[in-house]
Design an enzyme around this catalytic site. Sequence first.
Site, PDB file in Angstrom:
ATOM      1  N   CYS A 250       0.810  -1.213   0.000  1.00 56.40           N
ATOM      2  CA  CYS A 250       0.000   0.000   0.000  1.00 56.40           C
ATOM      3  C   CYS A 250       0.843   1.262   0.000  1.00 56.40           C
ATOM      4  O   CYS A 250       2.069   1.219  -0.049  1.00 56.40           O
ATOM      5  CB  CYS A 250      -0.876   0.007   1.251  1.00 56.40           C
ATOM      6  SG  CYS A 250      -0.071  -0.685   2.696  1.00 56.40           S
TER       7      CYS A 250
ATOM      8  N   ARG B 274      -0.714   3.360  -5.733  1.00 54.78           N
ATOM      9  CA  ARG B 274      -0.140   2.342  -4.848  1.00 54.78           C
ATOM     10  C   ARG B 274      -1.200   1.350  -4.360  1.00 54.78           C
ATOM     11  O   ARG B 274      -0.867   0.376  -3.699  1.00 54.78           O
ATOM     12  CB  ARG B 274       0.534   3.000  -3.635  1.00 54.78           C
ATOM     13  CG  ARG B 274       1.872   3.634  -3.986  1.00 54.78           C
ATOM     14  CD  ARG B 274       2.593   4.121  -2.751  1.00 54.78           C
ATOM     15  NE  ARG B 274       3.958   4.494  -3.076  1.00 54.78           N
ATOM     16  CZ  ARG B 274       5.008   3.677  -3.002  1.00 54.78           C
ATOM     17  NH1 ARG B 274       4.844   2.435  -2.621  1.00 54.78           N
ATOM     18  NH2 ARG B 274       6.208   4.103  -3.316  1.00 54.78           N
TER      19      ARG B 274
ATOM     20  N   PHE C 287      -3.314  -2.231  -1.377  1.00 53.09           N
ATOM     21  CA  PHE C 287      -3.223  -3.084  -2.562  1.00 53.09           C
ATOM     22  C   PHE C 287      -3.212  -4.512  -2.044  1.00 53.09           C
ATOM     23  O   PHE C 287      -2.247  -4.957  -1.440  1.00 53.09           O
ATOM     24  CB  PHE C 287      -1.939  -2.785  -3.336  1.00 53.09           C
ATOM     25  CG  PHE C 287      -1.842  -3.459  -4.689  1.00 53.09           C
ATOM     26  CD1 PHE C 287      -2.181  -4.788  -4.880  1.00 53.09           C
ATOM     27  CD2 PHE C 287      -1.389  -2.750  -5.798  1.00 53.09           C
ATOM     28  CE1 PHE C 287      -2.082  -5.396  -6.122  1.00 53.09           C
ATOM     29  CE2 PHE C 287      -1.284  -3.346  -7.050  1.00 53.09           C
ATOM     30  CZ  PHE C 287      -1.632  -4.678  -7.214  1.00 53.09           C
TER      31      PHE C 287
ATOM     32  N   ASN D 115       2.489  -0.708   5.640  1.00 57.23           N
ATOM     33  CA  ASN D 115       2.814  -0.939   4.236  1.00 57.23           C
ATOM     34  C   ASN D 115       3.907  -1.985   4.201  1.00 57.23           C
ATOM     35  O   ASN D 115       5.036  -1.727   4.597  1.00 57.23           O
ATOM     36  CB  ASN D 115       3.299   0.362   3.580  1.00 57.23           C
ATOM     37  CG  ASN D 115       3.863   0.131   2.179  1.00 57.23           C
ATOM     38  OD1 ASN D 115       3.652  -0.922   1.589  1.00 57.23           O
ATOM     39  ND2 ASN D 115       4.574   1.112   1.662  1.00 57.23           N
ATOM     40  N   GLY D 116       3.578  -3.190   3.749  1.00 56.34           N
ATOM     41  CA  GLY D 116       4.583  -4.249   3.683  1.00 56.34           C
ATOM     42  C   GLY D 116       3.968  -5.587   3.989  1.00 56.34           C
ATOM     43  O   GLY D 116       2.771  -5.806   3.800  1.00 56.34           O
TER      44      GLY D 116
ATOM     45  N   GLU E  14      18.422 -14.041 -18.814  1.00 56.74           N
ATOM     46  CA  GLU E  14      19.086 -12.815 -18.383  1.00 56.74           C
ATOM     47  C   GLU E  14      20.393 -12.644 -19.141  1.00 56.74           C
ATOM     48  O   GLU E  14      21.100 -13.602 -19.392  1.00 56.74           O
ATOM     49  CB  GLU E  14      19.375 -12.876 -16.882  1.00 56.74           C
ATOM     50  CG  GLU E  14      20.019 -11.614 -16.357  1.00 56.74           C
ATOM     51  CD  GLU E  14      20.135 -11.599 -14.842  1.00 56.74           C
ATOM     52  OE1 GLU E  14      20.224 -10.504 -14.274  1.00 56.74           O
ATOM     53  OE2 GLU E  14      20.126 -12.676 -14.242  1.00 56.74           O
TER      54      GLU E  14
ATOM     55  N   GLN F 248      12.979 -18.724 -10.027  1.00 52.70           N
ATOM     56  CA  GLN F 248      13.340 -19.827 -10.907  1.00 52.70           C
ATOM     57  C   GLN F 248      13.053 -21.129 -10.191  1.00 52.70           C
ATOM     58  O   GLN F 248      13.356 -21.276  -9.000  1.00 52.70           O
ATOM     59  CB  GLN F 248      14.834 -19.738 -11.265  1.00 52.70           C
ATOM     60  CG  GLN F 248      15.315 -20.808 -12.233  1.00 52.70           C
ATOM     61  CD  GLN F 248      16.771 -20.580 -12.638  1.00 52.70           C
ATOM     62  OE1 GLN F 248      17.273 -19.474 -12.536  1.00 52.70           O
ATOM     63  NE2 GLN F 248      17.436 -21.632 -13.076  1.00 52.70           N
TER      64      GLN F 248
ATOM     65  N   LYS G 270      15.718 -22.854  -8.040  1.00 50.37           N
ATOM     66  CA  LYS G 270      16.302 -22.124  -6.906  1.00 50.37           C
ATOM     67  C   LYS G 270      15.494 -20.859  -6.607  1.00 50.37           C
ATOM     68  O   LYS G 270      16.016 -19.752  -6.658  1.00 50.37           O
ATOM     69  CB  LYS G 270      17.766 -21.787  -7.167  1.00 50.37           C
ATOM     70  CG  LYS G 270      18.050 -21.119  -8.515  1.00 50.37           C
ATOM     71  CD  LYS G 270      19.528 -20.765  -8.649  1.00 50.37           C
ATOM     72  CE  LYS G 270      19.814 -20.130  -9.988  1.00 50.37           C
ATOM     73  NZ  LYS G 270      21.228 -19.773 -10.148  1.00 50.37           N
TER      74      LYS G 270
ATOM     75  N   GLN H 185      24.967 -16.244  -9.852  1.00 52.44           N
ATOM     76  CA  GLN H 185      26.292 -15.692 -10.123  1.00 52.44           C
ATOM     77  C   GLN H 185      26.861 -16.395 -11.338  1.00 52.44           C
ATOM     78  O   GLN H 185      26.929 -17.617 -11.385  1.00 52.44           O
ATOM     79  CB  GLN H 185      27.232 -15.874  -8.922  1.00 52.44           C
ATOM     80  CG  GLN H 185      28.610 -15.264  -9.166  1.00 52.44           C
ATOM     81  CD  GLN H 185      29.398 -15.079  -7.876  1.00 52.44           C
ATOM     82  OE1 GLN H 185      28.833 -14.929  -6.807  1.00 52.44           O
ATOM     83  NE2 GLN H 185      30.709 -15.092  -7.971  1.00 52.44           N
TER      84      GLN H 185
ATOM     85  N   CYS I 241      21.812 -31.384 -26.100  1.00 51.58           N
ATOM     86  CA  CYS I 241      22.281 -31.658 -24.737  1.00 51.58           C
ATOM     87  C   CYS I 241      22.248 -33.162 -24.468  1.00 51.58           C
ATOM     88  O   CYS I 241      21.299 -33.856 -24.839  1.00 51.58           O
ATOM     89  CB  CYS I 241      21.381 -30.921 -23.741  1.00 51.58           C
ATOM     90  SG  CYS I 241      21.592 -31.407 -22.024  1.00 51.58           S
TER      91      CYS I 241
ATOM     92  N   CYS J  49      26.850 -28.510 -16.160  1.00 56.46           N
ATOM     93  CA  CYS J  49      26.661 -27.157 -16.691  1.00 56.46           C
ATOM     94  C   CYS J  49      27.421 -26.116 -15.868  1.00 56.46           C
ATOM     95  O   CYS J  49      27.924 -25.130 -16.408  1.00 56.46           O
ATOM     96  CB  CYS J  49      25.178 -26.778 -16.677  1.00 56.46           C
ATOM     97  SG  CYS J  49      24.066 -28.016 -17.328  1.00 56.46           S
TER      98      CYS J  49
END
Length: 1538
Positions: free
Chosen positions: A34, A64, A244, A264-265, A928, A994, A997, A1003, A1162, A1168
């Site tokens: 919110c 918001r 919200f 808010n949270g 990405e 994902q 994970k 990384q 593959c 990998c």
Amino acid sequence: MFNQKIIEQASGKLTGSLTKSSSLVSIEKERDACGVGFIADVNNIANHKIVVQALEALTCMEHRGACSADRDSGDGAGITTAIPWNLFQSGLKDKGIIIQKNESIGVGMLFLPTSKLQESKKIIENVLKEENLEVVGWRLVPTVEEVLGKQAYLNKPHVEQMFCRSSNLSKNELEQQLFLVRKKIERYIGINGKEWAHEFYVCSLSCYTIVYKGMMRSAVLGQFYQDLYHSEYTSSFAIYHRRFSTNTMPKWPLAQPMRFISHNGEINTLLGNLNWMRSREPLLKSPIWKNRIDELKPITNKDNSDSANLDAAVELLIASGRSAEEALMILVPEAFQNQPEFNKNTEISDFYEYYSGLQEPWDGPALVVFTDGKVIGATLDRNGLRPARYVITKDNLVIVSSESGVVQVEPSNIKSKGRLGPGQMISVDIISHKILNNKEIKTSVAGKTPYGDLLKESRQILGHQAFFSEQQVESKKLMQLQTAFGYTNEDVELVIEHMASQGKEPTFCMGDDIPLAILSEKSHILYDYFKQRFAQVTNPAIDPLRESLVMSLTIQIGHKSNLLDDQPVLAKHIKLDSPIINEGELNAILESKLSCAHINTIFKVEKGPNDFKKQIEQLCESASQAILSGNNILILSDKNDILESEKVSIPPLLAAGAVHHHLINKGLRQDASIIIETAQCWSTHHFACLIGYGASAICPYLAFETARHWWSNPKTKMLMSKGRLPACNIQEAQANYKKAVEAGLLKILSKMGISLLSSYHGAQIFEILGLGSEVVNFAFKGTTSQIGGLSMEELGQETVNIHSKAFSQVKTKKLANYGFVQYRPGGEYHINNPEMSKALHQAVRGYNPEYYNSYQRLLQNRPPTALRDLLKLKSNKQPIAIDKVESMENILHKFCTGGMSLGALSRETHETLAIAMNRIGGKSNSGEGGEDPVRFKVLNDVNESGNSDLLPHLKGLRNGDTASSAIKQIASGRFGVTPEYLMNAKQLEIKIAQGAKPGEGGQLPGKKISPYIATLRKCKPGVPLISPPPHHDIYSIEDLSQLIFDLHQINPTAKISVKLVSEIGIGTIAAGVAKGNADIIQISGHDGGTGASPLSSIKHAGSPWELGLSEVHQLLAENQLRDRVTLRVDGGLRTGSDIVLAAIMGAEEFGFGTIAMIATGCIMARICHTNKCPVGVATQREELRARFSGVPEALVNFFLFIGNEVREILASLGYKSLDEITGQNHLLIKNTDIELAKTRGIELNSLININTHTWTKFNSVHTNGPVMDDDILAIPEINDAIKLENEVAKHFKIANTNRTVGTRLSGVIAQKYGNEGFKGLIKLNFYGSAGQSFGAFLASGVNLKLMGEANDYVGKGMNGGSIIIVPPAGTTYEDNNQVIIGNTCLYGATGGYLFAQGQAGERFAVRNSLAKSVVEGVGDHACEYMTGGTIVVLGKAGRNVGAGMTGGLAYFLDEENKFIERVNSEIVKVQRVITKAGEQQLKNLIENHSAKTGSLKAHNILENWNTYLPQFWQVVPPSEANIEETNTAYSSNTITAY
């Protein structure tokens, strides 16, 4: 009023969703976010203007919030003020009621059931009479119902106010009495009005404050409640809130403010907080309540929202005598452990340390605004994850808000401006007319009691005890013990030995492709039935490595004291720095001053599995008796001198959970801590489970013994001597193991967004897959188990089966290897097995249907592996001819590949996948890392051999091919996300999580950052790149809505998809995503692939997509949101049958990851993560990439096979298209032919036989509606400048409601010219307060200048141009000490300049790639994950500077000589400016800053350069250590002296 026709229409469309709760959702799973704030007059002068300003501020934060399915009923809006006595007096006079000044009168703002109005009022009046309070009168609140949305109207309560007085109580005493009264009323109504109790709600009952709220939009609040715009409605303060919610079921009570707070949270730890509050209740005592304390219980309620429960905890503390500030300090504490400031103010850290032993934090992103009517304040969570800006005016107003600019203040009237930092608080005491800052508040609260002395008297800190230096059991017995407790060879070699050697968790790749534990024919230990939950969208994960300053594994053991003690007394306890203790530390606890009971957890097999539950009940009874005997440490131990076949250990997780809940039920839980001494605990997941179900500490004695044996093995010592393993001694090996477990635990906490172990402790943040209700209710109550599973008897049998293997007649020299991780012949079934891969390769390389049929049979005849394997199709329709079924082309358009990054994959593989998907009309996903613009071109130079000069490294090409990924991903690292990249997409995917994970970042190791990858990712070759666990512009649902807005802004024709991972509660998250204007929601299963992930995450996080997809589809349909989005699913899809089943469960599009890679070449080498892929699929090594043999045709063939199979199944079912079966769950039935080895208790009700909802299929792209950029682009001179590359300048007024300004303009430029091509210059000048994302994704050739201030995300993703922000004319405050831009500015910026004459908020320049900037102060985490660019800070810096920074340079002015302690030195080094090149770089930027902004600070520095230069620090990551700006060896000119 609405006319009857409108009401009937609304009822017909909406009542079904309003009166029936979803079978898959509860209030515990609801999430909200919110906008919030307050206005307060320091001098306590009440006036109507403050109320009007609050209403206007609320309207300015409408973006918001969100609306229900009717798009008109707001999720909630409200306001808290002082009671407007003048208004009420004039109204009550008509009834002959006179209110005397300073009389003790309370006002109740009530939501009453319309059907039981008189009955509910009678109960209220009777309770007040019982409490000797007089009902003065009732007042019908004037409302205008016509302004409500349909859903809000249909669910509107009767709103009335009640006035009561006391003849003998002071106001403060009456306030406390009204707390008792309200709890009593609620209890009576709960007993006497069960059918309508949910319609009754007390918004406020106080003699100081009143709350007006409801399910409405911001602008409607004042229209609905006519009181609010009445000139006699006066107040000296107002709190406002716009909600919200992820849920659309209208609930008027869930609107905020609550009675004391506006929030808010999200509280991530809610379930644990509720459990511990319940367990704490028996200890609660206070002289204020005398013998009536039980009437306040239960304090919290699991049926209420997180905000309502936090409010209840705050209310308890305030009503029991604590100040509002102290209550919030106790419940939402600051991260005090790593605060340099507290070194001088130890009383504050002593306060927090003291209460950490009494009250676990309510943890999660939170801006909490609060008032008790005398003090108005705000506090921020320990991580600073919500924005909070404030203004103090010269006429003594204090304004705090989620955004700046929501209350209009003349610049000349501003005394100061700022922001709340992590854990900070501000308050206004309107009684004493004081503004208190963070330090003043906390020093005052903490200084009232000598907490440090109390700690010295009561606390013992457990010192580190040495690990054993010798083996405790012989090797033969060790293996028998390991077998009896469920160890396998993989557990020892891949997990324990790796951790003992490397000091970190093992990393693996691909996904989890074995059967769920409940489906497996092999025995599994109990932990395998638990899946870790994780944060996505509604709260962020945390980086435990780079933000360790806010995290802690500290825990305290022993008896807990009474939280309400007015004279603080702390029971004797022991502080542990870690929950993992060795044998010596366990002995130290036994020898401490605390009383310990050692309770054996062995049960006797001869009584049979039938007696399993009874023996655990006896264990629980032993635990409670031990406490009643005076013990305050319970050690549950499975350690036995002799291992016997007839004596089996109760699984430690079952023992811990059962005892934990038993003690809660008995009211004894706070009297003792549970320690587990066990052999059956070795992976980080095991530790997390034990802690999550109540264990305070664990001694994994067999894991330590296994590490000792590994170290003592001659082979290990030989490998160490040759340098193939790191050298260590036997104690270091055990320390390494412990270190790895601790790091893994922190990661598990952080993926849920939790910072402290004490908040995770007992929080049960798991989902169960495969345990029946008998087991769950007995030991894991409150944890969701959707599919049922093992009974107690069956669990007992599996426990015995594992144990009995230790006494097998077959003698072996090694532990059994069941292949749970790596495929092995004869081991556990893996879907991705060599036979399957071989059949698929043979099928697709030449379009061979015979081999595809073999592939199909292998998967059809597999053992039950996924939930869908337990289902079969059943249709009442007659089969139809296949030529009646929709075309292959239509089906292929629904296929996508998963988001696999160029970097994880080789260039050849990545481009081959894209070309194949474009050929079939499907969509590939970039993953990405950006994309080479050459791929955006259509090939027209392909020769007869299938080669092209444009893409010479590829084979099998055709003219007309394009390698552009239709789906461009926006992940947390924002690598390569530029305006041109975004404009060359059909879809833009926001990757939240994902499957392999979830809740973790990533990384890409330096060895995979080739020059080509570095070019795309805007970084240097060989430099590791870190993707943060969260998107740093998504900490809540409204933040996600903002990013969706940003992306729709730059590319209005691209659909926006949001990728989520399946877990319990995903339906409510998806509802929020749909309301946030996403076009597509993708649900990924837990079994998706990955290039690299911790093994424990692959195995133990996320849930099957079948559950997540069904939940999302059903909840969206029930809540009238299904027609707003397209649903896509991925995770282990391999056949046409999978597609049909997924469609029936609600999917409209289908993603393929691992199987698409296999089809492209593959071979499932599962390496990998090593950069050594033998076939060139997942490597950047050129010699290995050369081995890649894949061609687009192979993947095309695979999808043709899949499409054909889909058409055949549709024909057999009698349906013409996938659209016809989408969401038709009645076509699924349980396959009774399948008998599972372990149980018949599987329940699939959440997947089958569900009410079918109809909806209109969503096809279009959502829009942002009218935006400022449209007005800018409508100006002819702007269009001419774009077209002719001219120069133009324009001026505009701007407000906080004008968001993402300059972005659509940038998209138009990038579409025409790319990132670099535009040679014109567009100068836009703005005046006012800019909304979020000002200048996001800014293109070259666009210069923005703002005279005013800006909110969060300035310059996010900017690629060029410049942003200049200066204070407005007429300001008299000191510019450089004031906050002028918000949090997370320059996030992922790939170029351009930002000059801001003032301070920035938290996470400035996070993941900056190439932008250059000068600002005059920053908050915490500046330059986090930065990979390039140059940053100059001419003022104070917060903590954790340079965490994860691998590139670029930063310069910080350090006038107070405090900078060094604020740097995270894990990667970067800090030095003075030592070369002329560095000096020149710094000076040039400051000169530019001075010229662009007119900054007095910059001017003064330049005028006194020789004085200031020595005060600058240069922050240097390793990649920049050998350049002329940083290293004298690379510079011809050095600075020898200042």
